[in-house]
Write a protein that holds these residues in place. Sequence first.
Motif, PDB file in Angstrom:
ATOM      1  N   PHE A 130       2.060  10.570  -3.178  1.00 33.93           N
ATOM      2  CA  PHE A 130       1.474  10.830  -1.733  1.00 33.93           C
ATOM      3  C   PHE A 130       3.008  10.905  -0.870  1.00 33.93           C
ATOM      4  N   THR A 165       0.941  -1.172   0.033  1.00 30.73           N
ATOM      5  CA  THR A 165      -0.003  -0.061  -0.254  1.00 30.73           C
ATOM      6  C   THR A 165       0.952   1.099  -0.142  1.00 30.73           C
ATOM      7  N   TYR A 220       0.737   4.085  -3.020  1.00 32.36           N
ATOM      8  CA  TYR A 220       0.519   5.459  -2.836  1.00 32.36           C
ATOM      9  C   TYR A 220       1.707   6.601  -2.899  1.00 32.36           C
ATOM     10  N   LEU A 256       1.555   7.437  -6.873  1.00 26.20           N
ATOM     11  CA  LEU A 256       0.347   8.507  -6.639  1.00 26.20           C
ATOM     12  C   LEU A 256       1.084   9.796  -6.198  1.00 26.20           C
ATOM     13  N   ASP A 301      -6.684   0.739  -6.059  1.00 27.68           N
ATOM     14  CA  ASP A 301      -5.245   0.445  -5.465  1.00 27.68           C
ATOM     15  C   ASP A 301      -5.406  -0.916  -5.341  1.00 27.68           C
TER      16      ASP A 301
END
Length: 119
Positions: free
Chosen positions: A27, A17, A21, A25, A106
């Motif tokens: 983050f 995870t 992210y 993505l 996701d």
Amino acid sequence: MLTEINPKLPMRDKAITRDFYVNKLDFKEIGSADFKDYLMVQRDNVQIHFFEFEELDPKENYGQVYIRTNDIEALYKSMLDSNQTIHPNGSLQIKPWGQKEFSMLDPDSNLLTFGQGVI
């Protein structure tokens, strides 16, 4: 009195995870403690929290979050340019409810929908 909301979504594996992210993505991981079964990420003003759920069956996961943006075109292009997988039914389009949106899943099948109001 309410000031913000930070959705909590299930994750099976924190490393997977976090990788999705943070590395895909864009983050950033936040928080002052590294808890084995909890993850917090943030991009711009959006914060998402994750809790460990090792027994989660992605085919039965209905976790969803709607993320508003002020530049949907650029965000969508950046996802395509970095080879992110857009949901097969979630390409950029104007919806009847007046939002321009696209969606992706996701690694645990949490649905991420990005949207901007159509002027």
